[in-house]
Enzyme design. Sequence first.
Site, mmCIF file in Angstrom:
data_model
loop_
_atom_site.group_PDB
_atom_site.id
_atom_site.type_symbol
_atom_site.label_atom_id
_atom_site.label_comp_id
_atom_site.label_asym_id
_atom_site.label_seq_id
_atom_site.Cartn_x
_atom_site.Cartn_y
_atom_site.Cartn_z
ATOM 1 N N SER A 454 3.955 3.353 -5.081
ATOM 2 C CA SER A 454 2.534 3.448 -5.406
ATOM 3 C C SER A 454 1.809 4.448 -4.517
ATOM 4 C CB SER A 454 1.885 2.070 -5.299
ATOM 5 O OG SER A 454 1.999 1.553 -3.979
ATOM 6 N N ASP A 455 1.953 4.303 -3.184
ATOM 7 C CA ASP A 455 1.191 5.190 -2.309
ATOM 8 C C ASP A 455 1.746 6.609 -2.324
ATOM 9 O OD1 ASP A 455 3.464 4.372 -0.969
ATOM 10 O OD2 ASP A 455 2.442 3.724 0.846
ATOM 11 N N CYS A 456 3.038 6.772 -2.556
ATOM 12 C CA CYS A 456 3.602 8.118 -2.667
ATOM 13 C C CYS A 456 3.067 8.831 -3.907
ATOM 14 C CB CYS A 456 5.127 8.053 -2.706
ATOM 15 S SG CYS A 456 5.859 7.394 -1.199
ATOM 16 N N GLU A 459 -0.577 9.782 -2.939
ATOM 17 C CA GLU A 459 -0.653 10.914 -2.008
ATOM 18 C C GLU A 459 -0.114 12.189 -2.641
ATOM 19 O OE1 GLU A 459 -2.349 10.636 0.620
ATOM 20 O OE2 GLU A 459 -2.465 8.452 0.790
#
Length: 723
Positions: A454-456, A459
Site C-alpha cells: 500500500s505505502d509503496c 509513494e
Amino acid sequence: MRPASYIPQSGAEHPTDLARWRLKVGDGSHGRHTWHYLRSDDECARWPQTEIDRYWLGLPTRLPESPPAQTPLDAARKGFSFYKHLQSPDGHWAGEYGGPMFLLPGLVIGTYVTAGDFKDEEKVELIRYLFNTASPADGGWGLHVEHHSTCFGTVMNYTALRLLGVPAEHPVCVKARGTLHGFGGAAALPQWGKWWLSLLNCYDWAGCIAIPAELWLFPEWLPFHPWKWWIHTRNVYIPMSYLFARKWQAEEDPLILALRQELYTTDYDVIDWPAQQFNVASVDLYYPHTKLLHALGAITHAWEQCVIPPVRRRAMEYTYQLVVQEDENTGYQDLGPVNKMLNQIVRYVVDGPGSKPFLQHVEKTRDFMWMSGRGMLMGGTNGSQLWDIAFVCQAVVETGLAREEGNEKAVIGALKWLDGAQMQRNPVHYRSAFRHQTKGAWPFSTPEQGYTVSDCTGEGLKAVIYLQNHLDYTPKLVSERRMCDAVDVILSLQNPDGGCASYELIRGPRWLEWINPAEVFGNIMIEYNYPECTTSTLTALCIFANEYPDYRAQEIRQFKAKAIEWLHTAQHPDGTWFGSWGICFTYATMFALESLSLAGESYANSAPVRKACDFLVSKQMPDGGWGESYKACESGQWVDHAMSQVVNTAWATLALIYAKYPQREPIERAVKLVMSRQRPNGSWDQEAIEGVFNKNCAIAYPNFKFSFTIWMLGRAPTYLQGL
C-alpha cells in the site's frame, strides 16, 4: 556442501580481495542486483569497480571533497551530488537490506539440505559476516544485528557456521556454543528454529507444534482459515505445512551427527521430543504462549496420531500447488527470504534437483545475497529498490534540486526506473493464490517480486507525479491511465474503519494473534492498519486529486475523510503515532503530520497536531538532534537512543515543518546538527539501524540517511524564511 577453503581467525581478516567484488544491476529483470567476484586480472580490467561497488563494500570512494557547506540548501546540494554517484545505471539506488540474523541460517540450511553449495568466495564472506556480527561479550547472536544474544540467533548462526565449514573447536564456535548451552541448547529454540533444525535432521518433528496442511482444506468462511492470515505468515506456513506433513528431513551425515551432539545439553537420543514443543528460552519469548495455543497444540498433536491418509494426501497436493503458484507469480523470488528457501526445499523434494523450478530457485537466491564491508549477508527481500527511489525523487523535487543544472540525467533515470517498476497486470495465479490485485501497484522492491504494497504504491505514485507534472523537462512515461490504475489499487486497500494495512485488506479477526506460534514476533497472524501505510496512500490521493480532480472524485474524498478520522483515533495520548516499519515515533509522526497538513491541519488550528509537535520538541536532545532506539518498537514507549541520529532528526524536523511549527529554534538546532555530521564528500556516516517489522526485529534502510537528510535540509531554509 564443501567446507570453505579458508577459515579466518576473526572478522577483521579479509579472506577475499574487496577490490574484486562487483554489483551487477538489471541482470535479466528490472531492478535486479547480484554480487559477483572476479578471480582474474583480465576480468577486473574488463569490468572496472565503480564508486557504487566501493561505497557498499566500505572501501574509500574517490569522490571529490569540499569544505563544510555554509547553508542548509548547500548541504542538501552537496549530499545529492554525492548520492548521484550511487545511482545505478538503470536509474535506481541499490542498497543493503540487512539486519535480521535469522535469515542467513535459512539460506545456509536450505542450501545444505538440497545438496547445494556456494562459491568459495561467497562462503568465506558469509563466515566473515557471522564473525563480525557475533556479540563481543558472549559470542552469541540476537534476532537482529543490534539485539542481545538469544537462543534462536545463537543456535541458528552457530549451525550456519558449522555447515559452512568452521570447525567446532574454532574460538568463535567455542564461545558461541557455551552461550547457546547457557540458554538451554537447541531444545529451547522458538518454533521457527525447531522447524529449520528438523529439516536439517538435527531436531525431531515430534518436538514442534504441529502445523497440519489440512487447515487449507477447511471451508474458507471459517475465521481461522489460513487465507485470512497475514501474507508473510501464511506464505511461510504453506511450504512448512507441506514439509511437516511429509516429515521430510535431510539424510544423516557426519556433520549432522556432530551437530546433534554440539547443540544440546543432553544426549540427543534420549530427548523427550513432545515435551519440547513449548520449551522456549525465556530470552526469546517476546510473545508468550497462550492457553489457546497450548490447547490447539494438543489438538493438532492428537490429529497427527490419527491422520487420515487420503485427506493428508489431498492437503499436501493443495499446499504444493500453492507453493508452485507463489513461485510462478514471483519469478521464484517469492515474498521474502524465509518462504523463498522453504519453497526451494519443497521444489527439491517434489520436482527434483535437476528440475527447472529448483534450478530457478537456486539462481534467484543470489538476489538476496548482499556483499558488504562486514561480509556477505542475506537480505530481508531482494532489495528495497522502489522504497528508496520514491523518497529521494520527492526530496529533490520539493527542495528544488531537481531543477538545478546537472541533475537532469539522474532525475530522468529515476523516472525511467519508476516507469518500469509499476506492475501493469495481475498475478498469473490471482484469486486461486489468494492475492490482492497488482495491476497499477508499485512493489517494495522489484516488479518481478510482484507484490502490491500500500505505502509503496502511494509513494511510487507521488514520485511519478512529482517528476512528470512538476518538472518541465521530463518525459511523460507513465500515462494518466496508469496513474488511475494506481489510484484504483489504493482505493481497494482501505479497510472499513478508514485505515490501510500493508499488502492487502485485513482478513482475519484479532483473536488469531492468540495462536501466534512464532514467539519472537508480535502482530504476525493478521494484517493491521498502520499509520505509515494509511498516510502514504492518503497523501498520494491528495496529490493525485490536485492534478486530476475528475477521476473517482467522490470516492477519493470519502477515502480521505475516513483516513483522517482513523489517523486521529490512532494517535497515542502523548501525541505520537506508533511506527511499525521504521523507528519509531519520529517515523510515524512525520507521515501523520504530512497527511494532516494536506487536510489543512496545523499547529495553529489543530489540537492533535500541537500535541504531536510538543511531544517531539520535548524529546529533542541537547545537541539539537533526535535519537530513538529500536527498543521503542518492542515496548510501545519512547526509548532514547544513546546518541542522536541524523535519520530520526530529519524525520522529526520534517514533521515540525509539515505542522507549521511556529518556533525557529528546534528546527535551526536540528539543521545545524545534521550539517555538522556531513562528511567532506557530502555523505553521512551510517548510524543506528533505521527500520523494524513485527515489533521485535530491526532492519536496515541505509539509503534513508541520504533521502531524508537531503529532504529536510532542502526544505528547512524556505520554511524558516517564512516564519
